[in-house]
Scaffold this active site. Structure first.
Site, PDB file in Angstrom:
ATOM      1  N   THR A 512     -10.108  -0.854  -6.072  1.00 26.48           N
ATOM      2  CA  THR A 512      -9.822   0.536  -6.446  1.00 26.48           C
ATOM      3  C   THR A 512     -10.566   1.503  -5.537  1.00 26.48           C
ATOM      4  O   THR A 512     -10.835   2.638  -5.889  1.00 26.48           O
ATOM      5  CB  THR A 512     -10.159   0.747  -7.937  1.00 26.48           C
ATOM      6  OG1 THR A 512      -9.495  -0.279  -8.696  1.00 26.48           O
ATOM      7  CG2 THR A 512      -9.651   2.067  -8.471  1.00 26.48           C
ATOM      8  N   HIS A 513     -10.928   1.043  -4.341  1.00 23.30           N
ATOM      9  CA  HIS A 513     -11.750   1.831  -3.430  1.00 23.30           C
ATOM     10  C   HIS A 513     -10.896   2.657  -2.474  1.00 23.30           C
ATOM     11  O   HIS A 513     -10.844   2.389  -1.277  1.00 23.30           O
ATOM     12  CB  HIS A 513     -12.701   0.912  -2.660  1.00 23.30           C
ATOM     13  CG  HIS A 513     -13.545   0.061  -3.566  1.00 23.30           C
ATOM     14  ND1 HIS A 513     -14.191  -1.082  -3.152  1.00 23.30           N
ATOM     15  CD2 HIS A 513     -13.848   0.194  -4.879  1.00 23.30           C
ATOM     16  CE1 HIS A 513     -14.843  -1.616  -4.161  1.00 23.30           C
ATOM     17  NE2 HIS A 513     -14.651  -0.862  -5.225  1.00 23.30           N
ATOM     18  N   ASN A 514     -10.229   3.668  -3.010  1.00 21.69           N
ATOM     19  CA  ASN A 514      -9.481   4.615  -2.184  1.00 21.69           C
ATOM     20  C   ASN A 514     -10.437   5.697  -1.685  1.00 21.69           C
ATOM     21  O   ASN A 514     -11.306   6.149  -2.434  1.00 21.69           O
ATOM     22  CB  ASN A 514      -8.370   5.278  -3.012  1.00 21.69           C
ATOM     23  CG  ASN A 514      -7.377   4.280  -3.537  1.00 21.69           C
ATOM     24  OD1 ASN A 514      -6.502   3.821  -2.824  1.00 21.69           O
ATOM     25  ND2 ASN A 514      -7.516   3.924  -4.818  1.00 21.69           N
TER      26      ASN A 514
END
Length: 584
Positions: A512-514
């Site tokens: 989930t590392h945008n």
């Protein structure tokens, strides 16, 4: 027509980690602070009790803690030549919903970025002479040394468990020797290691590497943070990732800051209040209010002297675009800033299977593992490799959840009795060496407003255009080869190598590392916010979160997101409130 409400000193849009940090800091400065959160209230005793918090079907597969795509989604495509389509099922990333945001279901892996990560453009240019065509990486405008006190503050608020690797410039045995100098040790000792990370560490040492324990927001022992909030020791139940913690053992906004912040008379939280737009004055240089709707569909205008965007990166960027703040990025002309330098991360793994060892994968925690950092950032010479950047390698045993975790050897059928037998044979005897790699920003990867699809309020959806480039594939293959060597050194029965191949796919979960889209910097022509996360265009607007990252280093982002929040809060308290206006 919107009902106009009484003004407040400071308004926070979104209420996860950065909202909680800014709420605490700005109320301490004496401001009347209001937070608008579009989701509902969530807290440990009522929503994450140990009697049901480990419900894998409810929380992971039915998305109890994640965004509801029926309410809002985004469209995705790999390149500008494709037509973007709406993401109708969560997959590659899992944005959180409700109070606490994604910080409720995070693993707790808490890193500091390398000093060289903050000067990625100038550092790589100086060492290697040139960058790949269309790579748009840039320096952050803030240094590791400037952020160090703010990293330290977050680590002590959370009670991070870990082993220092560099204490005031002196390398420490057992820690990460590549980390930047830290002023003091972690507040808690490292977590006790289970069998798989121990086997990885032994293999890594046999190859000459320096393994160290994962810095962890899962408590290795009982802890009371500087605000007086108590956390309990982790039970290694293995339900951190994608779950709330029922034991008060994982640092979240709910377990570290909110017990203090929610009792302050000068703080107010309004849940189920979704901000639609930031309103500007006639000059377009000052934000005067936001327009939001509540759960009943009633529309309000909320005036404020200071507005801080503290929502998830994708929502912050979209709100800027919908409000007409900053020039939207144009990938063809290479002009504009809002949406520019969107980046993700690239991961791979090597499954390890034994016959003679019982690994008990159900014993775990979100940040419970042993890692090496020899191939992260610029910790190694990239000359002749054809890429820059890197990532960490290791075993993080987050928990062998029975529905999700079923590694099988090469050649196993995807269904049927042979598949079931393979799962039964290997569940207790398998683990996985993972790689977690950086993604450099490129001209063709960006965020903008979709020209076709709209949300329930008629607003354009956010459109994501992204793909891995040659740099990421070469780097990930390099890391995976190193992971394969380490897996073989663990002396297993067999291994299964899972390289990341082809274009980025939105379907399988990855991370989930945008990052990016509202990047920080020292030049308004290449950044949305200055080095204090203050909008270049609207000086009483600050934009927090990983949207400020000019590119995405090879670490989990939350530690740096929080350090930047404390850095921005300090600039607001010590400079902006005394003389409101541009800080840079």
């Amino acid at each position: 027509m919107a009902e106009r409400l009484p003004p407040v000193d400071a308004l926070l849009v979104g209420f996860g980690w950065t909202g909680a940090i800014l709420g605490q800091e700005l109320t301490d400065a004496g401001l009347n602070v209001l937070a608008l959160e579009r989701g509902a209230w969530r807290d440990t005793p009522t929503d994450f009790a140990p009697t049901f918090a480990q419900d894998e079907l409810r929380y992971y597969f039915r998305h109890e803690l994640f965004e509801r795509l029926s309410h809002e989604t985004l469209t995705v495509r790999n390149n500008i030549g494709q037509t973007a389509l709406p993401m109708r099922q969560l997959g590659s990333f899992l944005p959180g919903s409700n109070v606490g945001g994604a910080g409720v279901h995070w693993n707790g892996q808490t890193w500091r970025f390398l000093p060289s990560d903050f000067v990625a453009h100038s550092h790589n240019l100086q060492r290697y002479g040139k960058l790949q065509q269309d790579m748009t990486i840039q320096d952050w405008g803030v240094s590791y040394d400037e952020l160090e006190p703010h990293y330290d503050r977050f680590e002590y608020i959370c009670g991070i468990s870990g082993q220092a690797g560099n204490l005031r410039g002196a390398i420490q045995a057992g820690g990460n020797p590549f980390e930047g100098p830290r002023a003091r040790p972690y507040p808690n000792p490292p977590m006790a290691m289970s069998y798989p990370p121990t086997l990885f560490a032994e293999a890594a040492r046999s190859l000459g590497y320096k393994p160290f324990p994962q810095p962890s927001a899962n408590m290795s022992q009982a802890y009371t943070n500087p605000l007086g909030v108590q956390l309990g020791p982790c039970t290694y139940c293995g339900f951190c990732e994608k779950f709330g913690c029922g034991n008060y053992s994982k640092a979240t906004a709910q377990t570290t800051i909110l017990p203090v912040l929610m009792r302050k008379p000068n703080f107010t939280l309004r849940t189920e209040s979704e901000v639609l737009k930031i309103n500007l004055d006639s000059t377009g240089k000052r934000a005067v209010s936001v327009t939001y709707v509540d759960a009943a569909g009633r529309e309000y205008e909320q005036p404020a002297d200071l507005i801080v965007l503290t929502a998830y990166i994708l929502h912050n960027v979209r709100l800027l675009l919908l409000s007409g703040i900053g020039k939207p990025y144009d990938p063809v002309a290479g002009t504009g800033v809002v949406g520019r330098n969107y980046a993700y991360q690239i991961t791979s793994s090597v499954n390890v299977f034994y016959d003679d060892k019982l690994l008990n994968p159900f014993i775990g925690a979100g940040a419970h593992g042993m890692l090496i950092d020899e191939f992260n950032g610029d910790n190694f010479d990239h000359s002749g490799l054809g890429f820059i950047g890197g990532g960490f390698i290791g075993i993080v045993q987050t928990g062998g959840r029975p529905i999700e975790m079923h590694a099988t050897p090469e050649g196993t059928p995807k269904w049927g009795s042979a598949f079931k037998k393979a799962i039964a044979r290997n569940y207790l005897r398998s683990t996985s060496v993972v790689t977690h790699g950086a993604v450099m920003s490129h001209r063709g990867n960006y965020l903008d407003l979709d020209p076709t699809y709209r949300d329930v309020y008629g607003r354009p959806l956010l459109r994501m255009t992204f793909d891995f480039t040659d740099n990421e594939h070469k780097m990930s293959d390099y890391l995976t080869d190193k992971a394969t060597d380490l897996a073989k050194a663990m002396k297993p029965r067999e291994i299964k190598v899972n390289k990341r191949q082809g274009s980025w796919d939105v379907v399988p979960y990855q991370t989930t590392h945008n990052t990016g889209g509202a990047v920080m910097g020292t030049d308004p022509s290449t950044s949305v916010v200055n080095r204090y996360l203050q909008s270049w265009d609207v000086s009483n607007l600050f934009v927090l979160g990983s949207g400020a990252f000019p590119q995405n280093p090879g670490y989990n982002p939350t530690g740096t997101v929080a350090a930047l929040a404390y850095w921005a809060a300090d600039a607001i308290r010590t400079r902006y409130l005394k003389a409101p206006g541009p800080l840079a």
